[in-house]
Design an enzyme around this catalytic site. Structure first.
Site, PDB file in Angstrom:
ATOM      1  N   GLY A  48       0.763  -1.248   0.000  1.00  0.00           N
ATOM      2  CA  GLY A  48       0.000   0.000   0.000  1.00  0.00           C
ATOM      3  C   GLY A  48       0.790   1.292   0.000  1.00  0.00           C
ATOM      4  O   GLY A  48       0.333   2.296  -0.532  1.00  0.00           O
ATOM      5  N   GLU A 103       4.362   4.060   5.936  1.00  0.00           N
ATOM      6  CA  GLU A 103       3.125   3.268   5.870  1.00  0.00           C
ATOM      7  C   GLU A 103       2.050   4.048   5.129  1.00  0.00           C
ATOM      8  O   GLU A 103       2.040   5.277   5.169  1.00  0.00           O
ATOM      9  CB  GLU A 103       2.626   2.967   7.293  1.00  0.00           C
ATOM     10  CG  GLU A 103       2.990   1.585   7.798  1.00  0.00           C
ATOM     11  CD  GLU A 103       2.196   0.449   7.161  1.00  0.00           C
ATOM     12  OE1 GLU A 103       1.643   0.612   6.055  1.00  0.00           O
ATOM     13  OE2 GLU A 103       2.149  -0.634   7.783  1.00  0.00           O
ATOM     14  N   ASP A 104       1.142   3.338   4.489  1.00  0.00           N
ATOM     15  CA  ASP A 104      -0.006   4.013   3.891  1.00  0.00           C
ATOM     16  C   ASP A 104      -0.993   4.408   4.975  1.00  0.00           C
ATOM     17  O   ASP A 104      -1.486   5.520   5.014  1.00  0.00           O
ATOM     18  CB  ASP A 104      -0.681   3.129   2.825  1.00  0.00           C
ATOM     19  CG  ASP A 104      -0.976   1.707   3.300  1.00  0.00           C
ATOM     20  OD1 ASP A 104      -0.615   1.350   4.442  1.00  0.00           O
ATOM     21  OD2 ASP A 104      -1.571   0.942   2.521  1.00  0.00           O
ATOM     22  N   ASP A 107      -3.961   1.413  11.221  1.00  0.00           N
ATOM     23  CA  ASP A 107      -5.352   1.111  11.559  1.00  0.00           C
ATOM     24  C   ASP A 107      -5.377   0.512  12.976  1.00  0.00           C
ATOM     25  O   ASP A 107      -5.483   1.246  13.953  1.00  0.00           O
ATOM     26  CB  ASP A 107      -5.863   0.154  10.477  1.00  0.00           C
ATOM     27  CG  ASP A 107      -7.310  -0.246  10.642  1.00  0.00           C
ATOM     28  OD1 ASP A 107      -8.118   0.590  11.056  1.00  0.00           O
ATOM     29  OD2 ASP A 107      -7.649  -1.406  10.320  1.00  0.00           O
ATOM     30  N   LYS A 135      -5.971   5.962  11.730  1.00  0.00           N
ATOM     31  CA  LYS A 135      -7.318   5.851  12.306  1.00  0.00           C
ATOM     32  C   LYS A 135      -7.167   5.680  13.819  1.00  0.00           C
ATOM     33  O   LYS A 135      -7.117   4.547  14.314  1.00  0.00           O
ATOM     34  CB  LYS A 135      -8.041   4.627  11.730  1.00  0.00           C
ATOM     35  CG  LYS A 135      -8.318   4.677  10.225  1.00  0.00           C
ATOM     36  CD  LYS A 135      -9.041   3.387   9.800  1.00  0.00           C
ATOM     37  CE  LYS A 135      -9.223   3.268   8.312  1.00  0.00           C
ATOM     38  NZ  LYS A 135      -9.688   1.934   7.912  1.00  0.00           N
ATOM     39  N   PHE A 156     -13.573   2.602   5.886  1.00  0.00           N
ATOM     40  CA  PHE A 156     -12.705   1.965   4.895  1.00  0.00           C
ATOM     41  C   PHE A 156     -12.463   2.906   3.716  1.00  0.00           C
ATOM     42  O   PHE A 156     -13.398   3.432   3.123  1.00  0.00           O
ATOM     43  CB  PHE A 156     -13.303   0.646   4.405  1.00  0.00           C
ATOM     44  CG  PHE A 156     -12.355  -0.107   3.518  1.00  0.00           C
ATOM     45  CD1 PHE A 156     -11.299  -0.826   4.070  1.00  0.00           C
ATOM     46  CD2 PHE A 156     -12.480  -0.060   2.138  1.00  0.00           C
ATOM     47  CE1 PHE A 156     -10.393  -1.495   3.254  1.00  0.00           C
ATOM     48  CE2 PHE A 156     -11.573  -0.731   1.315  1.00  0.00           C
ATOM     49  CZ  PHE A 156     -10.538  -1.448   1.883  1.00  0.00           C
ATOM     50  N   ASP A 163      -5.890  -0.336  -1.258  1.00  0.00           N
ATOM     51  CA  ASP A 163      -6.619  -1.244  -2.136  1.00  0.00           C
ATOM     52  C   ASP A 163      -7.845  -1.871  -1.485  1.00  0.00           C
ATOM     53  O   ASP A 163      -8.001  -1.856  -0.264  1.00  0.00           O
ATOM     54  CB  ASP A 163      -5.695  -2.383  -2.556  1.00  0.00           C
ATOM     55  CG  ASP A 163      -5.399  -3.314  -1.380  1.00  0.00           C
ATOM     56  OD1 ASP A 163      -4.992  -2.818  -0.308  1.00  0.00           O
ATOM     57  OD2 ASP A 163      -5.598  -4.532  -1.513  1.00  0.00           O
ATOM     58  N   ARG A 169      -5.523   0.630  -6.378  1.00  0.00           N
ATOM     59  CA  ARG A 169      -4.313   1.299  -5.876  1.00  0.00           C
ATOM     60  C   ARG A 169      -3.907   2.485  -6.753  1.00  0.00           C
ATOM     61  O   ARG A 169      -3.268   3.417  -6.287  1.00  0.00           O
ATOM     62  CB  ARG A 169      -3.139   0.322  -5.818  1.00  0.00           C
ATOM     63  CG  ARG A 169      -3.316  -0.787  -4.802  1.00  0.00           C
ATOM     64  CD  ARG A 169      -1.975  -1.476  -4.557  1.00  0.00           C
ATOM     65  NE  ARG A 169      -2.116  -2.769  -3.906  1.00  0.00           N
ATOM     66  CZ  ARG A 169      -2.243  -2.931  -2.595  1.00  0.00           C
ATOM     67  NH1 ARG A 169      -2.248  -1.894  -1.802  1.00  0.00           N
ATOM     68  NH2 ARG A 169      -2.364  -4.141  -2.080  1.00  0.00           N
TER      69      ARG A 169
HETATM   70  P1  IMP Z   1      -2.988  -2.426  10.859  1.00  0.00           P
HETATM   71  O1  IMP Z   1      -1.959  -3.502  11.093  1.00  0.00           O
HETATM   72  O2  IMP Z   1      -4.350  -2.851  11.336  1.00  0.00           O
HETATM   73  O3  IMP Z   1      -2.592  -1.077  11.439  1.00  0.00           O
HETATM   74  O4  IMP Z   1      -3.240  -2.270   9.329  1.00  0.00           O
HETATM   75  C1  IMP Z   1      -2.316  -1.874   8.478  1.00  0.00           C
HETATM   76  C2  IMP Z   1      -2.667  -2.255   7.055  1.00  0.00           C
HETATM   77  O5  IMP Z   1      -4.067  -2.560   6.850  1.00  0.00           O
HETATM   78  C3  IMP Z   1      -2.411  -1.058   6.206  1.00  0.00           C
HETATM   79  O6  IMP Z   1      -1.062  -0.960   5.857  1.00  0.00           O
HETATM   80  C4  IMP Z   1      -3.320  -1.305   5.020  1.00  0.00           C
HETATM   81  O7  IMP Z   1      -2.671  -2.120   4.078  1.00  0.00           O
HETATM   82  C5  IMP Z   1      -4.512  -2.039   5.607  1.00  0.00           C
HETATM   83  N1  IMP Z   1      -5.651  -1.090   5.826  1.00  0.00           N
HETATM   84  C6  IMP Z   1      -6.079  -0.568   7.001  1.00  0.00           C
HETATM   85  N2  IMP Z   1      -7.143   0.236   6.843  1.00  0.00           N
HETATM   86  C7  IMP Z   1      -7.393   0.253   5.509  1.00  0.00           C
HETATM   87  C8  IMP Z   1      -8.379   0.937   4.699  1.00  0.00           C
HETATM   88  O8  IMP Z   1      -9.241   1.706   5.152  1.00  0.00           O
HETATM   89  N3  IMP Z   1      -8.285   0.707   3.349  1.00  0.00           N
HETATM   90  C9  IMP Z   1      -7.369  -0.139   2.791  1.00  0.00           C
HETATM   91  N4  IMP Z   1      -6.442  -0.796   3.512  1.00  0.00           N
HETATM   92  C10 IMP Z   1      -6.450  -0.604   4.865  1.00  0.00           C
HETATM   93 MG    MG Z   2      -0.188  -1.610   4.135  1.00  0.00          MG
END
Ligand code: IMP
Ligand code: MG
Length: 180
Positions: A48, A103-104, A107, A135, A156, A163, A169
């Site tokens: 991402g 990071e993109d 979450d 977030k 989301f 993606d 993307r």
């Molecule tokens: P985490 O480990 O839960 O913080 O998530 C990280 C990864 O989840 C990110 O790098 C994204 O690839 C994916 N992700 C989290 N939220 C979204 C969203 O709203 N749209 C798309 N991908 C997401």
């Molecule tokens: Mg990611």
């Protein structure tokens, strides 16, 4: 900008190209201000973050900085599985280096936590994280990113690298899933 439908889900425009560019410039200035070494190693978390990384690296504008890539996967469809899989690992020697993770989106923070723990084993000088999106309400770990483009509610989103099961993307702007 018009709504778009991907895999049967409808998304509406959320963050424009101009807003993204503006926040990237701000984050780049903060990174440059804080940087202690002239050759930090940027670590782009695939897939991402590749679009953000390309813009951020150029905006930071430190000629001796380097970039490398690592790959993690945690999402299936529009929700986090809670399990992060490392798909492509790190090959560089990061001992004593200043590391800036790109990071993109942060979450749950589970990816960030796992990645930081893995990097610390190699004794880098410092590890900081720059994320385009964050977030805060979804955060389940203490992983607050040092540099944030946009803090957003737990909805989301996609586009600009983000993606839905691999699609979307390449969208130039960020879209959010429409509430029914
Ligand atoms: P985490 O480990 O839960 O913080 O998530 C990280 C990864 O989840 C990110 O790098 C994204 O690839 C994916 N992700 C989290 N939220 C979204 C969203 O709203 N749209 C798309 N991908 C997401
Ligand atoms: Mg990611």
């Amino acid at each position: 900008m018009a709504d778009i439908t991907i895999n049967g889900l409808t998304f509406e425009p959320y963050i424009t190209r101009e807003q993204i560019a503006e926040q990237i410039q701000r984050v780049a200035t903060e990174i440059k201000r804080d940087c202690k070494s002239e050759n930090p190693l940027f670590l782009c978390v695939l897939n991402g973050a590749f679009v953000f990384a390309a813009d951020l690296l150029r905006a930071v504008d430190l000629p001796l900085s380097e970039i490398t890539f690592i790959r993690f996967k945690s999402y299936e469809g529009t929700t986090s599985t809670g399990v992060v899989r490392e798909i492509m690992g790190l090959h560089e020697d990061i001992t004593d280096r200043e590391i800036i993770i790109i990071e993109d989106i942060v979450d749950t923070g589970i990816t960030a936590k796992q990645l930081r723990a893995m990097l610390m084993e190699h004794k880098p000088k410092s590890v900081k994280m720059a994320t385009l999106l964050y977030k805060p309400e979804s955060l389940k770990t203490g992983e607050v990113p040092e540099y944030v483009g946009f803090a957003i509610p737990s909805r989301f989103i996609l586009g600009y690298g983000l993606d839905l099961d691999g699609a979307a993307r390449g969208l130039d702007e960020i879209y959010v899933l429409k509430e029914k």
